[in-house]
Scaffold this motif. Sequence first.
Motif, PDB file in Angstrom:
ATOM      1  N   THR A  64       0.755  -1.087   0.249  1.00 30.39           N
ATOM      2  CA  THR A  64      -0.136   0.019   0.028  1.00 30.39           C
ATOM      3  C   THR A  64       0.867   1.316   0.186  1.00 30.39           C
ATOM      4  OG1 THR A  64      -1.689  -1.331   1.231  1.00 30.39           O
ATOM      5  CG2 THR A  64      -2.061   1.137   1.127  1.00 30.39           C
ATOM      6  N   HIS A  65       1.906   1.298   0.776  1.00 34.59           N
ATOM      7  CA  HIS A  65       2.797   2.500   0.887  1.00 34.59           C
ATOM      8  C   HIS A  65       3.384   2.924  -0.712  1.00 34.59           C
ATOM      9  CE1 HIS A  65       2.618   1.181   5.122  1.00 34.59           C
ATOM     10  NE2 HIS A  65       2.268   2.487   5.125  1.00 34.59           N
ATOM     11  N   GLY A  76       3.090  12.839 -11.725  1.00 32.05           N
ATOM     12  CA  GLY A  76       4.004  14.049 -11.909  1.00 32.05           C
ATOM     13  C   GLY A  76       4.217  14.621 -10.568  1.00 32.05           C
ATOM     14  N   GLY A  77       4.077  14.152  -9.468  1.00 36.66           N
ATOM     15  CA  GLY A  77       4.454  14.759  -8.214  1.00 36.66           C
ATOM     16  C   GLY A  77       5.541  14.007  -7.608  1.00 36.66           C
ATOM     17  N   GLU A  78       6.004  14.666  -6.603  1.00 39.94           N
ATOM     18  CA  GLU A  78       7.095  14.389  -5.765  1.00 39.94           C
ATOM     19  C   GLU A  78       6.889  14.758  -4.336  1.00 39.94           C
ATOM     20  OE1 GLU A  78      10.672  16.829  -6.553  1.00 39.94           O
ATOM     21  OE2 GLU A  78      11.944  15.280  -5.505  1.00 39.94           O
ATOM     22  N   LEU A  79       7.223  13.656  -3.529  1.00 38.49           N
ATOM     23  CA  LEU A  79       6.963  13.935  -2.130  1.00 38.49           C
ATOM     24  C   LEU A  79       8.109  14.666  -1.710  1.00 38.49           C
ATOM     25  CD1 LEU A  79       5.593  12.746   0.324  1.00 38.49           C
ATOM     26  CD2 LEU A  79       7.294  10.987   0.544  1.00 38.49           C
ATOM     27  N   ARG A  80       7.963  15.551  -0.922  1.00 39.78           N
ATOM     28  CA  ARG A  80       8.827  16.418  -0.355  1.00 39.78           C
ATOM     29  C   ARG A  80       9.216  16.216   0.963  1.00 39.78           C
ATOM     30  NH1 ARG A  80      11.811  18.666  -3.997  1.00 39.78           N
ATOM     31  NH2 ARG A  80      12.015  20.492  -2.718  1.00 39.78           N
ATOM     32  N   ARG A  81       8.258  15.958   1.800  1.00 39.75           N
ATOM     33  CA  ARG A  81       8.369  15.694   3.244  1.00 39.75           C
ATOM     34  C   ARG A  81       7.089  15.490   3.789  1.00 39.75           C
ATOM     35  NH1 ARG A  81       7.961  20.732   2.066  1.00 39.75           N
ATOM     36  NH2 ARG A  81       6.435  22.402   3.087  1.00 39.75           N
ATOM     37  N   ASP A 114       1.624   5.738   8.564  1.00 39.84           N
ATOM     38  CA  ASP A 114       1.897   5.619   7.065  1.00 39.84           C
ATOM     39  C   ASP A 114       2.931   6.613   6.785  1.00 39.84           C
ATOM     40  OD1 ASP A 114       0.065   3.593   6.810  1.00 39.84           O
ATOM     41  OD2 ASP A 114      -1.634   4.803   6.946  1.00 39.84           O
ATOM     42  N   ALA A 115       2.559   8.034   7.018  1.00 40.60           N
ATOM     43  CA  ALA A 115       3.661   9.041   6.562  1.00 40.60           C
ATOM     44  C   ALA A 115       4.975   8.617   6.640  1.00 40.60           C
ATOM     45  CB  ALA A 115       3.335  10.390   7.179  1.00 40.60           C
ATOM     46  N   ILE A 116       5.453   8.147   8.085  1.00 35.86           N
ATOM     47  CA  ILE A 116       6.795   7.758   8.435  1.00 35.86           C
ATOM     48  C   ILE A 116       7.305   6.721   7.625  1.00 35.86           C
ATOM     49  CG2 ILE A 116       7.983   6.872  10.298  1.00 35.86           C
ATOM     50  CD1 ILE A 116       6.353   8.615  12.223  1.00 35.86           C
ATOM     51  N   VAL A 117       6.359   5.768   7.274  1.00 38.29           N
ATOM     52  CA  VAL A 117       6.932   4.719   6.351  1.00 38.29           C
ATOM     53  C   VAL A 117       7.272   5.155   4.943  1.00 38.29           C
ATOM     54  CG1 VAL A 117       6.311   2.628   5.115  1.00 38.29           C
ATOM     55  CG2 VAL A 117       5.431   2.615   7.569  1.00 38.29           C
ATOM     56  N   ILE A 118       6.359   5.910   4.425  1.00 45.21           N
ATOM     57  CA  ILE A 118       6.507   6.464   3.270  1.00 45.21           C
ATOM     58  C   ILE A 118       7.581   7.479   3.182  1.00 45.21           C
ATOM     59  CG2 ILE A 118       5.447   8.120   1.505  1.00 45.21           C
ATOM     60  CD1 ILE A 118       2.837   6.858   2.150  1.00 45.21           C
ATOM     61  N   ALA A 119       7.971   8.042   4.401  1.00 48.08           N
ATOM     62  CA  ALA A 119       9.136   9.191   4.279  1.00 48.08           C
ATOM     63  C   ALA A 119      10.392   8.507   4.149  1.00 48.08           C
ATOM     64  CB  ALA A 119       9.118   9.969   5.520  1.00 48.08           C
ATOM     65  N   THR A 120      10.507   7.216   5.019  1.00 43.70           N
ATOM     66  CA  THR A 120      11.387   6.559   5.184  1.00 43.70           C
ATOM     67  C   THR A 120      11.804   5.576   3.609  1.00 43.70           C
ATOM     68  OG1 THR A 120      11.060   5.911   7.500  1.00 43.70           O
ATOM     69  CG2 THR A 120      12.543   4.475   6.381  1.00 43.70           C
ATOM     70  N   LYS A 121      10.784   5.182   3.083  1.00 46.80           N
ATOM     71  CA  LYS A 121      10.934   4.682   1.791  1.00 46.80           C
ATOM     72  C   LYS A 121      11.778   5.682   0.761  1.00 46.80           C
ATOM     73  CE  LYS A 121       7.516   1.137   1.750  1.00 46.80           C
ATOM     74  NZ  LYS A 121       8.295  -0.006   0.817  1.00 46.80           N
ATOM     75  N   ARG A 122      11.308   6.997   0.745  1.00 48.75           N
ATOM     76  CA  ARG A 122      11.729   7.761  -0.152  1.00 48.75           C
ATOM     77  C   ARG A 122      12.725   8.555   0.451  1.00 48.75           C
ATOM     78  NH1 ARG A 122      10.407   5.599  -3.804  1.00 48.75           N
ATOM     79  NH2 ARG A 122       9.147   5.937  -5.141  1.00 48.75           N
ATOM     80  N   ARG A 123      13.274   8.560   1.805  1.00 49.41           N
ATOM     81  CA  ARG A 123      14.341   9.267   2.469  1.00 49.41           C
ATOM     82  C   ARG A 123      13.912  10.776   2.447  1.00 49.41           C
ATOM     83  NH1 ARG A 123      18.096   5.113   0.079  1.00 49.41           N
ATOM     84  NH2 ARG A 123      18.271   3.524   1.772  1.00 49.41           N
ATOM     85  N   VAL A 124      12.822  11.022   2.847  1.00 47.30           N
ATOM     86  CA  VAL A 124      12.363  12.407   2.804  1.00 47.30           C
ATOM     87  C   VAL A 124      12.514  12.872   4.341  1.00 47.30           C
ATOM     88  CG1 VAL A 124      11.560  12.703   0.469  1.00 47.30           C
ATOM     89  CG2 VAL A 124      10.013  12.148   2.365  1.00 47.30           C
ATOM     90  N   PRO A 125      12.596  14.321   4.691  1.00 47.09           N
ATOM     91  CA  PRO A 125      12.451  14.437   5.931  1.00 47.09           C
ATOM     92  C   PRO A 125      11.219  14.319   6.579  1.00 47.09           C
ATOM     93  CG  PRO A 125      13.248  16.353   4.774  1.00 47.09           C
ATOM     94  CD  PRO A 125      12.784  15.551   3.793  1.00 47.09           C
TER      95      PRO A 125
END
Length: 162
Positions: A64-65, A76-81, A114-125
Amino acid sequence: MDGDLQLVEMELREIQMKDDTLTYQIIVLGEKDGSREFPILIGYAEAIALDLTLHGKEAPRPMTHDLVLNVIKGLGGELRRVVVDNLKDNIFFGKLVVRTAQGGETWIDTRPSDAIVIATKRRVPIFVAEQVLQDVLSESEGGEEGEGGEGGEESEGGETGE
């Protein structure tokens, strides 16, 4: 949207996993350039996703993440934080902050786990609003513990709504 929030950059400091899949798992977020930290109890699935990510392992098919990240990228987006921006009635609230294909920024409501999992996957702050950090730390110092509700994730100062 974060212009009116004072944000503190955090890092994932610890995951404590239990064998019992029906109990909450614990993660600890700590201030990146400081000593403040606090635990959050999360679901078993989120803990497994974090553990796999931290050990460089991937599921054979998108979880899911991964789906969320694929949709952001596909549009076309990008996870920033990610931001834990509110604590209300002992429930944490979080946001995925995404740069849109048009160059704007949108905040998407999410459970902090969920946000922390996603941030960890993408290495965003990972950020926590200063007020949330103060509130959760003052509650834990006062000896109060948030009560886990159905689908909630609790910490010593609150739970994360699902």
